[in-house]
Write a protein that holds these residues in place. Structure first.
Motif, short mmCIF file in Angstrom:
data_model
loop_
_atom_site.label_atom_id
_atom_site.label_comp_id
_atom_site.label_asym_id
_atom_site.label_seq_id
_atom_site.Cartn_x
_atom_site.Cartn_y
_atom_site.Cartn_z
N ALA A 27 0.82 -1.22 0.00
CA ALA A 27 0.00 0.00 0.00
C ALA A 27 0.85 1.27 0.00
CB ALA A 27 -0.93 0.00 1.21
N ILE A 28 2.01 1.23 0.63
CA ILE A 28 2.83 2.45 0.75
C ILE A 28 3.32 2.95 -0.60
CG2 ILE A 28 4.97 3.39 1.69
CD1 ILE A 28 4.47 1.69 4.20
N PRO A 29 4.05 2.15 -1.40
CA PRO A 29 4.49 2.68 -2.70
C PRO A 29 3.34 2.97 -3.65
CG PRO A 29 5.02 0.34 -2.51
CD PRO A 29 4.56 0.80 -1.17
N VAL A 30 2.27 2.16 -3.61
CA VAL A 30 1.12 2.41 -4.47
C VAL A 30 0.49 3.76 -4.12
CG1 VAL A 30 -1.25 1.67 -5.00
CG2 VAL A 30 0.60 -0.01 -4.98
N GLY A 31 0.37 4.04 -2.83
CA GLY A 31 -0.20 5.31 -2.41
C GLY A 31 0.68 6.50 -2.71
N PHE A 32 1.99 6.34 -2.59
CA PHE A 32 2.93 7.44 -2.83
C PHE A 32 3.15 7.71 -4.32
CE2 PHE A 32 4.68 7.20 1.58
CZ PHE A 32 4.68 8.56 1.85
N PHE A 33 3.39 6.66 -5.10
CA PHE A 33 3.90 6.85 -6.45
C PHE A 33 2.89 6.60 -7.57
CE2 PHE A 33 7.56 5.32 -3.84
CZ PHE A 33 8.20 6.54 -3.75
N ILE A 34 1.80 5.86 -7.29
CA ILE A 34 0.82 5.58 -8.34
C ILE A 34 -0.40 6.49 -8.19
CG2 ILE A 34 -0.69 3.84 -9.36
CD1 ILE A 34 1.37 1.74 -8.65
N TYR A 35 -1.06 6.41 -7.03
CA TYR A 35 -2.24 7.25 -6.83
C TYR A 35 -1.91 8.60 -6.22
CZ TYR A 35 -4.72 2.98 -7.94
OH TYR A 35 -5.18 1.86 -8.57
N ARG A 36 -0.76 8.69 -5.58
CA ARG A 36 -0.21 9.95 -5.07
C ARG A 36 -1.12 10.64 -4.05
NH1 ARG A 36 2.55 12.56 -10.55
NH2 ARG A 36 3.80 10.70 -11.04
N GLY A 37 -1.94 9.83 -3.40
CA GLY A 37 -2.74 10.38 -2.31
C GLY A 37 -1.95 10.46 -1.02
N LEU A 38 -0.86 9.71 -0.94
CA LEU A 38 -0.02 9.72 0.25
C LEU A 38 1.07 10.78 0.12
CD1 LEU A 38 0.76 6.06 1.41
CD2 LEU A 38 -0.63 7.76 2.56
N THR A 39 1.22 11.56 1.16
CA THR A 39 2.36 12.46 1.31
C THR A 39 2.99 12.13 2.67
OG1 THR A 39 1.01 14.16 2.39
CG2 THR A 39 1.18 14.25 -0.02
N ILE A 40 4.10 12.74 2.94
CA ILE A 40 4.73 12.51 4.24
C ILE A 40 3.76 12.87 5.37
CG2 ILE A 40 6.60 13.17 5.80
CD1 ILE A 40 7.51 11.42 3.50
N LYS A 41 3.03 13.99 5.18
CA LYS A 41 2.10 14.44 6.22
C LYS A 41 0.95 13.45 6.40
CE LYS A 41 -0.76 18.37 7.59
NZ LYS A 41 -1.23 19.74 7.21
N THR A 42 0.32 13.04 5.28
CA THR A 42 -0.82 12.12 5.39
C THR A 42 -0.37 10.73 5.84
OG1 THR A 42 -0.65 11.57 3.03
CG2 THR A 42 -2.17 13.34 3.65
N PHE A 43 0.84 10.34 5.46
CA PHE A 43 1.35 9.04 5.89
C PHE A 43 1.56 9.02 7.40
CE2 PHE A 43 5.11 6.27 6.71
CZ PHE A 43 4.50 5.05 6.42
N LEU A 44 2.17 10.08 7.94
CA LEU A 44 2.38 10.16 9.39
C LEU A 44 1.03 10.24 10.11
CD1 LEU A 44 5.44 12.61 9.58
CD2 LEU A 44 5.43 10.12 9.90
#
Length: 432
Positions: free
Chosen positions: A253-270
């Motif tokens: 889920a982490i790389p998919v969220g960061f690099f594919i859908y880009r809904g994850l940022t450092i702020k949202t991940f934390l």
């Protein structure tokens, strides 16, 4: 000793109903057993902390983290967008999209709260624009989020398998049939209720335009759709244990969220990590205290006395199953599913053995009953979260939620209890 155990449970339930913080509720239940029942506390506390080191329980925080990441990463939105192209144009189709999307999320997260948290903000406004009453849209998504507790992997089934020493994979498979049937029944009930709404439907693309749009959305949804395939395929194929699958879910889920859908940022991940840690802390605390209380019951032979007391009332299997369903429903109304399973499963398992119900079918019976507590007040944590996300008063959501429960959920509860093949067919296929 049954009287003291019932007094302890009564104290626990009353305090929970009054809104007393959970640790104090369980502490009061334990103190009742200690002072009134003269139960040794130190050994039970040490036993409880030792049990928390079981590797099986590691799957719980990992699945919770995976679900939290998924809800903020865009994975849920891509799944929703893909399903919507096929049935979103039908009268009531958007409600079916919501139900199926919650089932797909349940096949990833193992949590009931993830579905309403991920799908609610996206679909409730869209359903309202199309003409659904906002309270109904909120109730439908909250009820459909219960599928996260039934469609494997399921946190509650991990706990049940651990408490009863039953194969966790078999428990996963036992709730799959009822979960899929509930998904279908919610969809049918929604289609029937949608006839009363003045809906504004969009036209479905035709011919090549439809194929092009479906292909585009399907391609974008592929990474999200691969997630349940990897998790469930790994578990059912014997490649991974549930704990390993939970770890893979987080790693995926982490790389998919960061690099594919880009809904994850450092702020949202934390933020997702903090939210997951808070949830896990509450869950593990509930597990510890309820497990100690349950162990006290076992040491004092409460399950055996309870079985004898119930058989003194009736030995008819049908009546016993009805009584057990009513008991589980009432317990689910005042405590969460994990707590209910840890408290009740060890008590009732000897009774179920005595009337010929296998631990695997009992997993499904407990699963569908305790999950219902997420939308039945006063506990109703999923319903309250849905009302908050949908920005509607809980009093307005309760009525449509109860209609869905009455016509879409309760029939499956009784089928699970009285038609064993519903919960045992898939486990038998896999050799259980």
């Amino acid at each position: 000793m049954v009287e003291i155990a019932l007094l302890s449970v009564a104290v626990l339930v009353i305090l929970l109903t009054l809104g007393v913080p959970l640790p104090y509720c369980f502490g009061a239940g334990l103190m009742t057993m200690y002072f009134v029942g003269d139960v040794v506390m130190k050994g039970n506390m040490l036993w409880g902390f030792y049990q928390l080191g079981n590797p099986v329980l590691l799957a719980i925080p990992l699945f919770v983290l995976a679900g939290t990441i998924m809800s903020v990463s865009g994975i849920a939105a891509s799944l929703l967008n893909f399903v919507n192209i096929f049935i979103g144009h039908l009268r009531g189709g958007l409600g079916v999209v919501a139900t199926i999307s919650c089932a797909l999320i349940g096949a990833i997260s193992g949590s009931g709260l993830t579905g309403v948290a991920a799908i609610g903000p996206l679909l409730i406004p869209e359903m309202e624009k199309q003409g659904y009453p906002r309270a109904y849209a909120t109730a439908l998504i909250a009820n459909a989020s219960l599928l996260g507790l039934l469609i494997p992997p399921s946190v509650t089934m991990i706990v049940y398998g651990w408490v009863t020493d039953t194969s966790i994979l078999a428990c996963f498979l036992a709730t799959l049939g009822p979960g899929l049937l509930i998904m279908c029944s919610f969809s049918v009930v929604n289609l029937r209720l949608a006839r009363k709404f003045d809906l504004k439907l969009e036209e479905r693309p035709q011919g090549k335009a439809f194929v092009k749009e479906a292909s585009s959305r399907g391609f974008r949804a592929t990474p999200a759709l691969l997630m349940p395939v990897i998790i469930l395929g790994g578990i059912y194929g014997g490649i991974m244990t549930p704990t390993e699958a939970a770890a893979v879910a987080v790693i995926y889920a982490i790389p998919v969220g960061f690099f594919i859908y880009r809904g994850l940022t450092i702020k949202t991940f934390l933020g997702a990590g903090k939210e997951a840690a808070t949830s896990v802390g509450a869950i593990m605390l509930m597990i510890l205290f309820s497990m100690i209380l349950s162990q006290m019951f076992v040491l004092e032979s409460v399950p055996q006395e309870l079985v004898e007391a119930i058989f003194a009332i009736t030995d008819n299997k049908v009546m016993l199953l009805i009584l057990i369903n009513v008991l589980l429903f009432l317990v689910g109304m005042v405590v969460n599913d994990v707590t209910a399973i840890i408290l009740i499963a060890p008590l009732l398992l000897p009774l179920m053995d005595a009337i010929g119900i296998s631990p695997i079918q009992f997993a499904a019976i407990m699963g569908v009953n305790t999950a219902m507590g997420g939308v039945t007040p006063p506990y109703a944590s999923i319903l309250y979260l849905g009302a908050r996300i949908g920005k509607v008063p809980v009093t307005q959501v309760i009525r449509p939620a109860m209609v869905l429960i009455l016509f879409g959920y309760l029939p499956v509860v009784f089928l699970t209890s009285f038609w064993s093949d519903l919960s045992l067919f898939i486990p038998r296929y896999f050799g259980y």
